[in-house]
Design an enzyme around this catalytic site. Structure first.
Site, short mmCIF file in Angstrom:
data_model
loop_
_atom_site.label_atom_id
_atom_site.label_comp_id
_atom_site.label_asym_id
_atom_site.label_seq_id
_atom_site.Cartn_x
_atom_site.Cartn_y
_atom_site.Cartn_z
N SER A 100 57.80 -19.04 -43.56
CA SER A 100 57.06 -17.87 -44.01
C SER A 100 56.34 -18.25 -45.30
CB SER A 100 58.03 -16.71 -44.23
OG SER A 100 57.35 -15.57 -44.69
N LYS A 110 52.87 -14.12 -41.35
CA LYS A 110 54.18 -14.64 -41.74
C LYS A 110 55.23 -13.54 -41.74
CE LYS A 110 53.28 -19.08 -42.77
NZ LYS A 110 53.75 -20.19 -41.92
N1 LIG Z 1 52.00 -25.65 -49.01
C1 LIG Z 1 52.18 -24.41 -49.44
O1 LIG Z 1 51.82 -24.05 -50.57
C2 LIG Z 1 52.88 -23.41 -48.57
C3 LIG Z 1 53.23 -22.17 -49.12
C4 LIG Z 1 53.84 -21.22 -48.33
C5 LIG Z 1 54.12 -21.50 -47.00
N2 LIG Z 1 53.79 -22.72 -46.48
C6 LIG Z 1 54.07 -22.96 -45.07
O2 LIG Z 1 54.80 -24.17 -44.92
C7 LIG Z 1 54.48 -24.77 -43.64
C8 LIG Z 1 54.14 -26.24 -43.84
O3 LIG Z 1 52.96 -26.30 -44.65
P1 LIG Z 1 52.43 -27.63 -45.39
O4 LIG Z 1 51.96 -27.19 -46.70
O5 LIG Z 1 53.42 -28.73 -45.27
O6 LIG Z 1 51.13 -27.93 -44.51
P2 LIG Z 1 50.38 -29.29 -44.15
O7 LIG Z 1 50.60 -30.32 -45.20
O8 LIG Z 1 48.98 -28.91 -43.80
O9 LIG Z 1 51.12 -29.76 -42.82
C9 LIG Z 1 51.00 -28.98 -41.65
C10 LIG Z 1 51.55 -29.77 -40.49
O10 LIG Z 1 51.33 -29.02 -39.30
C11 LIG Z 1 50.61 -29.80 -38.37
N3 LIG Z 1 49.69 -28.97 -37.63
C12 LIG Z 1 48.73 -28.15 -38.11
N4 LIG Z 1 48.07 -27.58 -37.08
C13 LIG Z 1 48.62 -28.07 -35.94
C14 LIG Z 1 48.37 -27.87 -34.58
N5 LIG Z 1 47.38 -27.07 -34.15
N6 LIG Z 1 49.12 -28.53 -33.67
C15 LIG Z 1 50.11 -29.38 -34.08
N7 LIG Z 1 50.39 -29.61 -35.36
C16 LIG Z 1 49.64 -28.96 -36.29
C17 LIG Z 1 49.88 -30.86 -39.19
O11 LIG Z 1 49.73 -32.05 -38.41
P3 LIG Z 1 48.34 -32.59 -37.79
O12 LIG Z 1 47.25 -32.18 -38.72
O13 LIG Z 1 48.59 -34.05 -37.70
O14 LIG Z 1 48.27 -31.92 -36.46
C18 LIG Z 1 50.87 -31.12 -40.32
O15 LIG Z 1 51.80 -32.10 -39.95
C19 LIG Z 1 53.33 -23.92 -43.07
O16 LIG Z 1 53.84 -23.04 -42.10
C20 LIG Z 1 52.81 -23.16 -44.26
O17 LIG Z 1 52.22 -21.92 -43.89
C21 LIG Z 1 53.19 -23.68 -47.23
#
Ligand SMILES: NC(=O)c1ccc[n+]([C@@H]2O[C@H](COP(=O)([O-])OP(=O)(O)OC[C@H]3O[C@@H](n4cnc5c(N)ncnc54)[C@H](OP(=O)(O)O)[C@@H]3O)[C@@H](O)[C@H]2O)c1
Length: 236
Positions: A125, A143
């Site tokens: 979330s 979320k």
């Molecule tokens: N970073 C923040 O500040 C933050 C804050 C609150 C919540 N979150 C949540 O935490 C989670 C992880 O975020 P993150 O920051 O680690 O993001 P990230 O660095 O962009 O990583 C996202 C991952 O998801 C994969 N992905 C995206 N679209 C995809 C698709 N259509 N099919 C398959 N794989 C897909 C990407 O791989 P590929 O591109 O190789 O497909 C990547 O491995 C998310 O749900 C995000 O909403 C993050």
């Protein structure tokens, strides 16, 4: 420690990649589904399958017969003033954050049920569900649905599969790159948090790995905040 099998959808970047590193270093087998693979560590116990959550089914032939855990990482940070948000923005956020997570869980359900002990599902979330934040209407709505799914599934799948959700605040990953692009943005973001820093992928991965492992075997249906105090602490 017993060797286990975990699927990380989105284990190629950011938080998912940090989870992959931790599980692989603990000698577990990690099966990553993502569109890209260049950052995935080259290790005998890390396996990649090509997967786009928006269009593909999970290739079950690339997975072991039983899975101890599943993490679904794909998400969005689509921050816009409410009046600029279109139906398509809400639909896309809902689809990638909720509906595709539902699809993946349904498709690997039999493998999770076959885990010798309890299986564990970890979803994501955001702090912006509990704490109202401007420009977050679309992502907070999507979320919020993930949080509802977490509690519902935790009830329905107990005692065989535990389901928990992590709600991070801003964390230094490729997804958040634009929001942390300058020294000024980084300083302002750190200042907004009671603990005076923004998150690192390992901060979130630490909890995810705990939730996947047996140390958390009496925890299900929880939305846990890893957010530098943002959602619950007010500094005067
Ligand atoms: N970073 C923040 O500040 C933050 C804050 C609150 C919540 N979150 C949540 O935490 C989670 C992880 O975020 P993150 O920051 O680690 O993001 P990230 O660095 O962009 O990583 C996202 C991952 O998801 C994969 N992905 C995206 N679209 C995809 C698709 N259509 N099919 C398959 N794989 C897909 C990407 O791989 P590929 O591109 O190789 O497909 C990547 O491995 C998310 O749900 C995000 O909403 C993050």
């Amino acid at each position: 420690m017993e060797n286990k099998n975990f699927v990380i959808i989105g284990g190629s970047s950011g938080i998912g990649l940090a989870i992959t590193h931790q599980l692989a270093e603990q000698s577990h087998d990690v099966f990553i589904g993502s569109r890209t693979a260049e950052n995935i560590p080259v290790m005998n116990n890390v396996h990649h399958f090509q997967f786009d959550a928006l269009s593909d089914d999970v290739p079950l032939d690339k997975l072991p017969e039983s899975l101890h855990g599943l993490v679904y990482c794909p998400g969005t940070i689509n921050l816009r003033p409410f009046r600029q948000l279109k139906d398509d923005d809400f639909l896309m956020d809902f689809r990638i954050n909720l509906l595709d997570a539902v699809k993946v869980i349904q498709q690997v359900f039999n493998q999770l049920k076959k885990a010798p002990e309890t299986g564990s599902i970890v979803l994501f979330s955001t702090v912006a569900v509990q704490t109202g934040m401007a420009f977050h209407a679309s992502i907070a709505s999507a979320k919020g649905a993930v949080e509802g799914l977490t509690r519902s599934l935790a009830a329905e799948l107990a005692p065989k599969i535990r389901v928990n959700c992590i709600a991070p605040s801003l964390t230094n990953t490729p997804m958040a790159e634009r929001l942390l692009a300058t020294a000024e943005k980084q300083k302002a973001t750190a200042e907004r948090h009671p603990l005076k820093r923004f998150g690192q992928p390992a901060d979130i991965a630490n909890l995810a790995c705990f939730l996947l492992n047996d140390e958390s075997s009496w925890i299900t249906g929880q939305v846990l905040h890893v957010d530098g105090g943002m959602s619950s602490v007010k500094m005067f």
